[in-house]
Enzyme design. Structure first.
Site, mmCIF file in Angstrom:
data_model
loop_
_atom_site.group_PDB
_atom_site.id
_atom_site.type_symbol
_atom_site.label_atom_id
_atom_site.label_comp_id
_atom_site.label_asym_id
_atom_site.label_seq_id
_atom_site.Cartn_x
_atom_site.Cartn_y
_atom_site.Cartn_z
ATOM 1 N N LYS A 76 0.803 -1.230 0.000
ATOM 2 C CA LYS A 76 0.000 0.000 0.000
ATOM 3 C C LYS A 76 0.841 1.288 0.000
ATOM 4 C CE LYS A 76 -4.251 -1.787 2.049
ATOM 5 N NZ LYS A 76 -5.312 -1.565 3.040
ATOM 6 N N ASN A 97 -4.818 2.202 -1.801
ATOM 7 C CA ASN A 97 -5.401 0.850 -1.919
ATOM 8 C C ASN A 97 -6.145 0.660 -3.236
ATOM 9 O OD1 ASN A 97 -7.783 2.299 -1.429
ATOM 10 N ND2 ASN A 97 -8.715 0.550 -0.412
ATOM 11 N N ASP A 112 -9.961 3.176 1.972
ATOM 12 C CA ASP A 112 -10.159 2.473 3.254
ATOM 13 C C ASP A 112 -10.834 3.373 4.298
ATOM 14 O OD1 ASP A 112 -9.095 -0.044 2.606
ATOM 15 O OD2 ASP A 112 -7.052 0.592 3.075
ATOM 16 N N ASN A 161 -2.530 3.153 22.042
ATOM 17 C CA ASN A 161 -1.812 2.034 21.431
ATOM 18 C C ASN A 161 -0.921 1.341 22.451
ATOM 19 O OD1 ASN A 161 -1.355 0.573 18.991
ATOM 20 N ND2 ASN A 161 0.727 1.382 18.955
ATOM 21 N N LYS A 166 3.999 5.107 19.146
ATOM 22 C CA LYS A 166 3.350 5.078 17.824
ATOM 23 C C LYS A 166 2.045 5.873 17.844
ATOM 24 C CE LYS A 166 3.053 1.357 15.251
ATOM 25 N NZ LYS A 166 2.866 -0.089 14.947
ATOM 26 N N TYR A 231 -13.703 -8.166 10.685
ATOM 27 C CA TYR A 231 -14.969 -8.750 10.197
ATOM 28 C C TYR A 231 -14.942 -10.269 10.177
ATOM 29 C CZ TYR A 231 -12.699 -8.930 5.593
ATOM 30 O OH TYR A 231 -11.842 -9.177 4.557
ATOM 31 N N GLY A 252 -16.742 -4.688 11.224
ATOM 32 C CA GLY A 252 -15.819 -4.296 10.160
ATOM 33 C C GLY A 252 -16.243 -4.656 8.749
#
Ligand code: NAP
Length: 290
Positions: A76, A97, A112, A161, A166, A231, A252
């Site tokens: 990506k 994407n 996305d 996170n 990050k 999902y 999802g």
């Protein structure tokens, strides 16, 4: 939505998805069903492309006359250098994407994040302006959805996170676009009280480790919206526990369907048959809607 890319209804179109691995991808199934439903002759094929072959594969999109491709893990970010143009959606996220081929000119989009937000608004939270959102996880998926969420003017986005740095880096990357802050997972308990929407973007709870949950369910309260990008399963433990606590839940699957819907709309200029696309995936996963 339609694009300015023309009407492909009566033309054969060739589409595909490039990734490594790719055999597990449900995109060929979903787009195959969509093309059929739209009456568009053509094919959407899985393309197993190793990292060292990406440049050559993208050149082949022009040579072979593909109308476009989806690009997935691990390409990506790397794909961006091989494209002629990058849409604002790709620039905002720093990843592509979806590639559209207009007579040899390749443009990269990122569907996305906007796919996720379209799904969240359609299925769970129609109004995002002024909301306080907790995003759990700071990986590639989180980056895409934060970029799209900020276009909806939430009052605050907190990124939590496991690796705190990050989350901080991600928040810093978006500081010019809205009120985004980064925290560690262990700080969620202190920050969740005034949150309206919780979004899991980590892989915690994904098949086969379906007993795991990224957030202590005891922290969730009635009236919150809880969303999970996973999902498979269609309802993660996080969502099941959230529903038991009176939260509105959002899985999802819609993100997957709508990122594909936007891509298909860019390629064909036709409105995507989202219900058929969704049902195709539910059937493939052997699950039930809801
Ligand atoms: P990624 O870039 O590898 O990021 C993974 C994230 O999960 C990081 O924040 C990581 O934290 C966190 N994480 C992983 N294991 C963890 C654990 N055991 N405990 C706590 N945190 C953990 O992956 P991604 O591309 O963002 O994808 C993340 C998830 O989104 C996957 O489940 C993927 O299936 C899902 N997704 C769904 C769709 C859709 O269409 N529905 C689209 C894209 C992605 P650290 O930074 O600390 O490692």
């Amino acid at each position: 939505m339609t694009s300015a890319n023309g009407d492909y209804r009566n033309k054969d179109i060739l589409l595909g998805v490039m990734g490594d691995p790719i055999a597990h991808s449900k995109s060929p199934l979903m787009h195959g069903a969509a093309l059929q439903a739209l009456g568009i002759p053509g094919a959407y094929v899985p393309l197993h492309i190793a990292p060292g072959q990406l440049g050559e594969a993208i050149r082949a999109v022009r040579t072979l006359g593909f109308r476009g491709v989806n690009v997935t893990i691990p390409h990506k970010v790397a794909v961006m250098e091989y494209l002629d143009r990058l849409d604002g959606s790709a620039l905002a996220v720093g990843a592509v994407n979806t590639v559209v081929n207009d007579n040899g000119v390749l443009t990269g989009y990122n569907t996305d994040g906007i796919g996720y937000v379209r799904s969240l608004k359609a299925e769970a939270a129609p109004e995002l302006a002024g909301t306080r959102i907790l995003v759990v996880g700071a990986g590639g998926a989180a980056r895409g959805i934060i970029a799209a969420l900020l276009l909806e003017n939430p009052s605050a986005v907190v990124v939590a996170n496991r690796t705190r740095e990050k989350a901080e880096q991600l928040a810093a990357a978006f500081e010019a676009k809205g009120a985004v802050s980064g925290i560690g997972m262990n700080e969620i308990a202190d920050r969740i009280a005034d949150v309206d929407i919780v979004i899991n973007t980590t892989s915690v709870g994904m098949y086969p480790r379906i007993d795991e949950t990224p957030v202590d369910p005891g922290l969730l309260r009635e009236g919150m919206t809880v969303s999970d990008l996973i999902y498979n399963p269609l309802h993660t433990r996080l969502l099941t526990e959230s529903r038991q606590r009176g939260c509105r839940i959002h899985g999802g699957l819609g993100m997957f369907v709508y990122q594909g819907a936007y891509a298909l709309e860019y390629w064909t200029g036709q409105s995507a048959p989202v219900d058929i696309m969704r049902q195709t995936i539910i059937d493939a996963l052997g699950g039930s809607a809801g």
